[in-house]
Design a protein around this motif. Sequence first.
Motif, PDB file in Angstrom:
ATOM      1  N   ILE A 174       0.855  -1.206   0.000  1.00 23.20           N
ATOM      2  CA  ILE A 174       0.000   0.000   0.000  1.00 23.20           C
ATOM      3  C   ILE A 174       0.879   1.241   0.000  1.00 23.20           C
ATOM      4  CG2 ILE A 174      -1.754   1.324   1.251  1.00 23.20           C
ATOM      5  CD1 ILE A 174      -2.810  -1.153   2.445  1.00 23.20           C
ATOM      6  N   MET A 175       0.555   2.157  -0.889  1.00 25.56           N
ATOM      7  CA  MET A 175       1.258   3.452  -0.943  1.00 25.56           C
ATOM      8  C   MET A 175       0.216   4.573  -0.889  1.00 25.56           C
ATOM      9  SD  MET A 175       3.845   2.592  -4.067  1.00 25.56           S
ATOM     10  CE  MET A 175       2.729   1.386  -4.751  1.00 25.56           C
ATOM     11  N   PRO A 176       0.663   5.806  -0.624  1.00 21.57           N
ATOM     12  CA  PRO A 176      -0.294   6.918  -0.697  1.00 21.57           C
ATOM     13  C   PRO A 176      -0.770   7.095  -2.137  1.00 21.57           C
ATOM     14  CG  PRO A 176       1.783   7.593   0.372  1.00 21.57           C
ATOM     15  CD  PRO A 176       2.025   6.251  -0.250  1.00 21.57           C
ATOM     16  N   GLY A 177      -1.960   7.617  -2.322  1.00 26.24           N
ATOM     17  CA  GLY A 177      -2.383   8.007  -3.658  1.00 26.24           C
ATOM     18  C   GLY A 177      -1.355   8.989  -4.205  1.00 26.24           C
ATOM     19  N   PHE A 178      -1.043   8.862  -5.486  1.00 29.65           N
ATOM     20  CA  PHE A 178      -0.002   9.715  -6.057  1.00 29.65           C
ATOM     21  C   PHE A 178      -0.577  11.083  -6.443  1.00 29.65           C
ATOM     22  CE2 PHE A 178       1.936   5.624  -6.188  1.00 29.65           C
ATOM     23  CZ  PHE A 178       3.285   5.873  -6.021  1.00 29.65           C
ATOM     24  N   ALA A 182      -4.862   5.373 -12.951  1.00 31.12           N
ATOM     25  CA  ALA A 182      -3.421   5.095 -12.953  1.00 31.12           C
ATOM     26  C   ALA A 182      -2.835   5.193 -11.546  1.00 31.12           C
ATOM     27  CB  ALA A 182      -2.701   6.064 -13.888  1.00 31.12           C
ATOM     28  N   GLY A 183      -3.647   5.661 -10.586  1.00 30.91           N
ATOM     29  CA  GLY A 183      -3.160   5.766  -9.202  1.00 30.91           C
ATOM     30  C   GLY A 183      -2.937   7.184  -8.726  1.00 30.91           C
ATOM     31  N   GLY A 221      -3.103   9.251 -18.359  1.00 32.84           N
ATOM     32  CA  GLY A 221      -3.382   7.923 -17.802  1.00 32.84           C
ATOM     33  C   GLY A 221      -2.165   7.024 -17.698  1.00 32.84           C
ATOM     34  N   LEU A 222      -0.997   7.564 -18.010  1.00 37.34           N
ATOM     35  CA  LEU A 222       0.245   6.792 -17.861  1.00 37.34           C
ATOM     36  C   LEU A 222       1.165   7.539 -16.887  1.00 37.34           C
ATOM     37  CD1 LEU A 222       0.834   5.905 -21.636  1.00 37.34           C
ATOM     38  CD2 LEU A 222      -0.132   4.419 -19.866  1.00 37.34           C
ATOM     39  N   ASN A 223       0.535   8.181 -15.900  1.00 39.98           N
ATOM     40  CA  ASN A 223       1.251   9.159 -15.070  1.00 39.98           C
ATOM     41  C   ASN A 223       2.399   8.568 -14.267  1.00 39.98           C
ATOM     42  OD1 ASN A 223      -1.709   9.655 -15.437  1.00 39.98           O
ATOM     43  ND2 ASN A 223      -1.057  11.712 -14.903  1.00 39.98           N
ATOM     44  N   LEU A 224       2.267   7.298 -13.830  1.00 39.42           N
ATOM     45  CA  LEU A 224       3.316   6.773 -12.951  1.00 39.42           C
ATOM     46  C   LEU A 224       4.554   6.315 -13.726  1.00 39.42           C
ATOM     47  CD1 LEU A 224       1.428   5.131  -9.965  1.00 39.42           C
ATOM     48  CD2 LEU A 224       1.941   7.515 -10.459  1.00 39.42           C
ATOM     49  N   GLY A 240      -0.710  12.948   0.776  1.00 41.19           N
ATOM     50  CA  GLY A 240       0.727  12.828   0.550  1.00 41.19           C
ATOM     51  C   GLY A 240       1.391  11.737   1.366  1.00 41.19           C
ATOM     52  N   THR A 241       0.874  11.476   2.573  1.00 45.31           N
ATOM     53  CA  THR A 241       1.413  10.382   3.387  1.00 45.31           C
ATOM     54  C   THR A 241       0.254   9.616   4.016  1.00 45.31           C
ATOM     55  OG1 THR A 241       1.575  11.801   5.337  1.00 45.31           O
ATOM     56  CG2 THR A 241       3.563  11.595   3.980  1.00 45.31           C
TER      57      THR A 241
END
Length: 449
Positions: free
Chosen positions: A88-92, A131-132, A354-357, A392-393
């Motif tokens: 799990i990560m924060p939403g980007f 894309a997150g 849609g390819l942001n990461l 952000g966190t």
Amino acid sequence: MAPETLVLPMKGSSPLMSTAYLPTTNSDSEHILLRGATLIDGNGGDPLTDSEIEVEDGRIVYAGAQRTQGAASAGERPRIIDLQGKTIMPGFIDSHVHFGLSIENQMANLARFASERIVRSAVNARNTLMAGVTTARDLGGTDRGVRDSITQSLILGPRIHLAITPLSPTGGHTDFTMPNGMSTMPEMPINPIIDTDDDVRRTIRTLVRSGADVIKVCTTGGVSSPSDTPDDIGVPEEHVRLIVEETAKRAGQPVAAHAQGAEGIKAAIRGGVRSVEHGYGIDDEGIDLMLEHGTFLVPTLSSALRVPDPKNVPGYLYEKKVKWSAIARERVAVAMSAGVKVALGTDAGVCPHGLNLREEMHAVELGLTPMQAIVAGTKNAAELLRLSADVGTLEEGKLADLVVVDFDPLADITQLAEPDNVKAVVQGGSLVKDSAGWFNAAIAASALG
Ligand SMILES: [Zn+2]
């Protein structure tokens, strides 16, 4: 057709309508416990295995090591979602997008009906979320209607901060007038041209009245514009300073500078911008100034490193692109290694939506560690947008904006670049993507039990 990635809508939702509040099936409760995943909280420290995140009313009420059963906050029992083996990560946060732009040629854009442009903006926003990216900053071409439609859950998309109309002097980066006086752009709601002090004050006041969250100025020309170059100076330092003074009288809206050549970058920093967008040709003096002023760099590598097929673009553009891609590759890497604060942004609209990461992957390509790249796309970007209190966190009190994957992004950051690998996205406690059914399976199982 742009290579857009259309993600299948969730059960019970149309492609554009947000109906997917957590849980999606059979309860009105939004009190959940995510158990067992490895937690990367956005602060840059070591990942925490076997974590637990408790979400209530859209916010995180606990994030940390697993507690014993029953230790969750008092009141009704949360629904438990088992996420063992996942990360799990924060939403980007994408600090630089243009939902209203597409990478097709300008004539195709010009031929569109206004209504079609809006619908496409909505599709672009939705693909960005899938894309997150749960928060984005649109640096030109989008007005409040799109932002507010997302806020009101009429359409799915990242929550947005808006610049509305980017500014430059006559003949600068946002002046789309041809030598014969004809414009090559659809009419803009706010005149983007500022030449005098009075123009600056009136335009900033109009932007603030129109709901701008950030002011974007172009202190240099650009790569994609036909009549100027990244070495040309646009909005001068004294006008940047005047804008900072003007916004300080209001909500202190940060100023973002499109700045590519070394001199315009330094003019922007000295004038007091909060972020340098692109920054491709930054010199050593510029790097020192950024460190001294605490200015953020948003290097937009997804666009910078993308050299188009020469068959598809005008000759001038191809030549500029090859030259400035090489410059960016070298100088952005130097700035990163010098410790300049980096917040990730793609310039999507100039590159595909849609390819942001992919930006995470490019940042690592130029020298950030995978963890630094994740922090740049989460915590740092939140700080740039002045949203650190909410996003952000992943910590107690923050909004539950989460991205869940079934791989280790620290071992292979390139997997984040593929939006299909981002299997689950939660935004403000709402499940907006669950393509592997991790959440819905747990919800169904707990309903049976
Ligand atoms: Zn841009």
